[in-house]
Design a protein around this motif. Structure first.
Motif, PDB file in Angstrom:
ATOM      1  N   VAL A   1       0.871  -1.177   0.000  1.00 35.43           N
ATOM      2  CA  VAL A   1       0.000   0.000   0.000  1.00 35.43           C
ATOM      3  C   VAL A   1       0.906   1.224   0.000  1.00 35.43           C
ATOM      4  CG1 VAL A   1      -1.763   1.302   1.249  1.00 35.43           C
ATOM      5  CG2 VAL A   1      -1.843  -1.196   1.221  1.00 35.43           C
ATOM      6  N   THR A   2       0.741   2.065  -0.999  1.00 35.91           N
ATOM      7  CA  THR A   2       1.608   3.243  -1.207  1.00 35.91           C
ATOM      8  C   THR A   2       3.081   2.901  -0.975  1.00 35.91           C
ATOM      9  OG1 THR A   2       0.900   3.977   1.021  1.00 35.91           O
ATOM     10  CG2 THR A   2      -0.044   5.106  -0.870  1.00 35.91           C
ATOM     11  N   GLY A   3       3.506   1.803  -1.579  1.00 38.73           N
ATOM     12  CA  GLY A   3       4.911   1.434  -1.573  1.00 38.73           C
ATOM     13  C   GLY A   3       5.406   0.707  -0.345  1.00 38.73           C
ATOM     14  N   LEU A   4       4.531   0.454   0.636  1.00 34.07           N
ATOM     15  CA  LEU A   4       4.945  -0.233   1.862  1.00 34.07           C
ATOM     16  C   LEU A   4       4.318  -1.617   1.932  1.00 34.07           C
ATOM     17  CD1 LEU A   4       4.613   2.712   4.405  1.00 34.07           C
ATOM     18  CD2 LEU A   4       6.696   1.842   3.346  1.00 34.07           C
ATOM     19  N   LYS A   5       5.111  -2.601   2.336  1.00 33.47           N
ATOM     20  CA  LYS A   5       4.604  -3.968   2.454  1.00 33.47           C
ATOM     21  C   LYS A   5       3.767  -4.108   3.723  1.00 33.47           C
ATOM     22  CE  LYS A   5       8.550  -6.177   2.071  1.00 33.47           C
ATOM     23  NZ  LYS A   5       9.503  -7.291   1.911  1.00 33.47           N
ATOM     24  N   ILE A   6       2.651  -4.823   3.614  1.00 38.13           N
ATOM     25  CA  ILE A   6       1.758  -5.004   4.766  1.00 38.13           C
ATOM     26  C   ILE A   6       1.488  -6.474   5.063  1.00 38.13           C
ATOM     27  CG2 ILE A   6       0.613  -2.770   4.380  1.00 38.13           C
ATOM     28  CD1 ILE A   6      -1.772  -4.408   3.222  1.00 38.13           C
ATOM     29  N   ASN A   7       2.282  -7.393   4.485  1.00 39.54           N
ATOM     30  CA  ASN A   7       2.008  -8.822   4.664  1.00 39.54           C
ATOM     31  C   ASN A   7       2.048  -9.254   6.124  1.00 39.54           C
ATOM     32  OD1 ASN A   7       2.293  -8.619   1.824  1.00 39.54           O
ATOM     33  ND2 ASN A   7       2.793 -10.796   1.730  1.00 39.54           N
TER      34      ASN A   7
END
Length: 541
Positions: free
Chosen positions: A267-273
Motif C-alpha cells: 500500500v503506497t509502496g509499503l509492504k503489509i504482509n
C-alpha cells in the motif's frame, strides 16, 4: 437538482449531488468574502493581481524528477512570491476543508505510513491510481468547487487564477494539495460507500487509492476475481468505474493491481504482509550506495551519484533522507535500521545519526515471544541476567523458539540455562541464546521499593497471532502478598494467557516483577517480585 452557473467559457457547471455543505467547517472565512478582503489578507495590490492574472506562466519553473524505473514526474514550481501567496491561500482553505476519514494525503497527522497501517491485517488488496491526477483538476473545477461553497464568484475566480497554471493545478504549488482534496470530496464519499457495501477498507493518499479486506474483494470486480497481479480497469465493477468517471478522473491502467493472501501486498509502496515494512530493494539500494562510499570514498561516490541521477543533492543528503524514512517505517530500534545507520555514521561522521533508543523503543524491543509446540508465552531481555521468562512457559522441554513480532519468520533456538522445578512457586526461568546484540534491547532491574497504589505496566503477547503487536496494559499494584514463602505483586490489570514470562515495569520502564499468572479464569493477577529473581539467580543450579 444542484445549482448551476455559467463558467468563464459559458459552459454550465452543476453541483448536483456534491453535498459541499459538508466540505467545510462552519462559516466561510471573511477573507473569502470579497476581492478586497482577499487581497488585504494576501498583502497584494490590484496591480500585482493583474500581473499574476496575465503573466503567471512566467512565474513557474518546470523540471523533471525521477520516480524510479526510468520514469519521471513533471514539477511546476512557482517563484518565491507566488509560492508565498499560494501558501497563504492553502492555509485559508485548510481551515475550510473538512477531511473525510479515509483521506491520508496532504492532511495533518496523516502520512503514507498511516495510510498503509489502515490495511495492515488485510489479506486482499486492490490498488488503483488516478492517471494525471493534478492535470485532471482544471481551473474551471477549482472555481466550481469554491462557488459550490458559496464563495463569492469573483473571489473564486481570483483564487483559481492564482493557484492554477495552464488551466490546471500545477504539481509543485503549495495550494494544489488542499484544492485536490476538496475536488475529491464527492469521489471520496462515493468510494467510501462502495467500500462499506463490499465490507472493505478504503483509503486515498493523493492519487493512490486502496481497498482491502479479510475476504476476497469479489464485489469490486465485474465477474470472477482476477488472478493476483496487474488488473485491467474494465474488469472492475461498473459502480467502481463510474465513481471515477463521474468525477472526471481516469484510472491509470498501468497501476491497477490486485493481491491476495498468497501474494505480496503493498500500500503506497509499503509492504503489509506481516508487519509494516519497506520493499527489500529500498534497503538494498541504500546498502549499495553506502558500499560505493566505503569502497571509493565520498567524493567519487558523489560524482557517480550525480551523474546517474542528476539534481543538486549530494549522496550524503540522499542517504540521510532515505535513512530517516527507513527509521520512520521500521522504527529506530529495528536491527536493520541500526546496522545501516552505523555504516552511515562511519562514512559520514559529521552527520552521525543518533542511535540511542527511547525508553519505549527499549521496552518494545526487549520483550519477545517464546514458543514450543502449542505453548506460547512471553520473555524479555534483562540487563546482567539474560533472557527471562516464566518456568511454566518452557516446562518439560530442553529447548524452545523465541522471536520478535516485527520479524516473526526470524526464529531463534534457545535452551534452558536455569529453570525452577514445576513445584517451585517462584516460576522463573533463564534461557540461553545466540541472538546478535543488535537484534534486541535489554531492560533494567528496578531499584524502587514498590508499594500498593504504584502505577505499573504489564507487557507481553496474550494469545499472539500474526500481525499482533506488543500488548501494553496499565494498572496499579493492589497488594504485595507472600504466597508459599514467595514475595509476589498483585496488580489491577488482567494478565491474560500468553503474557506469562513478560515483565511488569515501573514508570521508568525498569522491571519490578515477572508475570506469573492471571486472566479471566483467575480471581487475581500475580507477578513474581524482582527481588525473588535477584535472589534466585545467585543460587546454584
Amino acid at each position: 437538482m444542484g445549482r448551476r452557473w455559467r463558467d468563464w467559457r459559458g459552459d454550465f457547471v452543476s453541483t448536483r449531488g456534491l453535498s459541499f455543505r459538508a466540505v467545510y467547517r462552519g462559516e466561510i472565512p471573511p477573507e473569502l468574502g470579497s476581492e478586497t478582503a482577499l487581497l488585504a489578507y494576501l498583502g497584494m495590490s490590484p496591480a500585482e493581481l493583474k500581473k499574476i492574472w496575465w503573466y503567471r506562466g512566467r512565474m513557474y519553473r518546470t523540471f523533471e524528477i525521477s520516480k524510479g524505473k526510468g520514469k519521471t514526474r513533471i514539477i511546476s514550481a512557482p517563484d518565491q512570491r507566488l509560492k508565498f501567496v499560494q501558501r497563504k491561500i492553502a492555509d485559508l482553505l485548510g481551515a475550510v476543508y473538512k477531511r473525510r476519514n479515509p483521506v491520508h494525503g496532504f492532511v495533518n497527522d496523516r502520512s503514507v505510513k498511516t495510510n498503509a497501517l489502515s490495511h495492515i491485517k488485510s489479506k486482499f488488496v486492490l490498488n488503483l491510481d488516478i492517471e494525471k491526477f493534478f492535470p485532471s483538476i482544471t481551473e474551471t473545477r477549482v472555481r466550481g468547487v469554491l462557488r459550490a461553497l458559496d464563495v463569492d464568484s469573483r473571489v473564486a475566480e481570483v483564487v483559481a487564477r492564482i493557484c492554477c497554471n495552464n488551466g490546471q493545478l500545477p504539481q509543485g504549488a503549495p495550494s494544489s494539495p488542499v484544492l485536490s482534496n476538496m475536488i475529491c470530496f464527492r469521489m471520496d464519499r462515493e468510494l467510501l460507500e462502495i467500500a462499506k457495501d463490499s465490507h472493505s477498507i478504503y483509503t486515498r493518499y493523493a492519487d493512490d487509492i486502496t481497498f482491502s479486506s479479510y475476504q476476497p474483494l469479489s464485489s469490486l470486480f465485474d465477474g470472477a476475481l482476477p488472478p493476483p497481479g496487474p488488473v485491467a480497469p474494465n474488469l472492475l465493477a461498473p459502480k467502481l468505474r463510474r465513481a471515477f468517471e463521474t468525477n472526471s478522473f481516469t484510472i491509470n491502467p498501468a497501476k491497477a493491481h490486485y493481491a491476495d493472501r498468497h501474494s505480496r501486498r503493498t500500500v503506497t509502496g509499503l509492504k503489509i504482509n506481516e508487519a509494516l515494512n519497506v520493499d527489500r530493494n529500498f534497503v538494498r539500494n541504500i546498502r549499495a550506495a553506502l558500499y560505493a562510499v566505503e569502497k571509493g570514498g565520498e567524493a567519487t561516490a558523489d560524482a557517480i551519484f550525480k551523474k546517474k541521477y542528476g539534481g543538486t543533492a549530494s549522496i550524503a543528503d540522499h542517504l540521510q533522507g532515505k535513512l530517516a524514512w527507513l527509521g520512520n517505517i521500521k522504527g529506530r530500534s529495528d536491527p536493520i535500521f541500526r546496522s545501516i545507520a552505523e555504516r552511515f555514521n562511519h562514512c559520514f561522521p559529521k552527520r552521525a545519526i543518533k542511535l540511542e533508543p527511547t525508553k519505549v523503543e527499549i521496552r518494545d524491543r526487549s520483550v519477545w515471544i517464546v514458543e514450543h509446540g502449542d505453548s506460547q508465552g512471553s520473555a524479555f531481555f534483562l540487563k546482567d541476567v539474560g533472557l527471562v521468562t516464566a518456568a511454566h512457559c518452557v516446562e518439560g522441554v530442553d529447548e524452545a523458539e523465541v522471536y520478535h513480532p516485527t520479524k516473526p519468520s526470524n526464529k531463534f533456538k534457545v535452551t534452558i540455562a536455569k529453570r525452577c522445578d514445576p513445584r517451585d512457586p517462584r516460576d522463573l526461568a533463564i534461557l540461553d541464546h545466540n541472538i546478535q546484540a543488535n537484534e534486541y534491547y535489554q531492560l533494567d532491574r528496578s531499584n524502587r521499593v514498590v508499594g500498593a497504589g504504584d502505577e505499573v505496566t504489564a507487557v507481553g503477547y496474550p494469545s499472539y497471532g500474526p500481525g499482533d503487536k506488543i500488548n501494553i496494559r496499565f494498572g496499579t499494584v493492589s497488594s504485595l502478598p507472600i504466597k508459599s514463602a514467595v514475595q509476589k505483586i498483585e496488580v489491577t490489570q488482567t494478565l491474560a494467557p500468553g503474557m506469562s514470562g513478560g515483565p511488569i515495569i515501573d514508570s521508568d520502564h525498569a522491571v519490578v516483577g515477572v508475570i506469573h499468572k492471571g486472566g479471566p479464569e483467575e480471581s487475581r493477577n500475580f507477578a513474581i517480585h524482582i527481588k525473588v529473581l535477584n535472589e534466585w539467580i545467585n543460587e546454584p543450579k
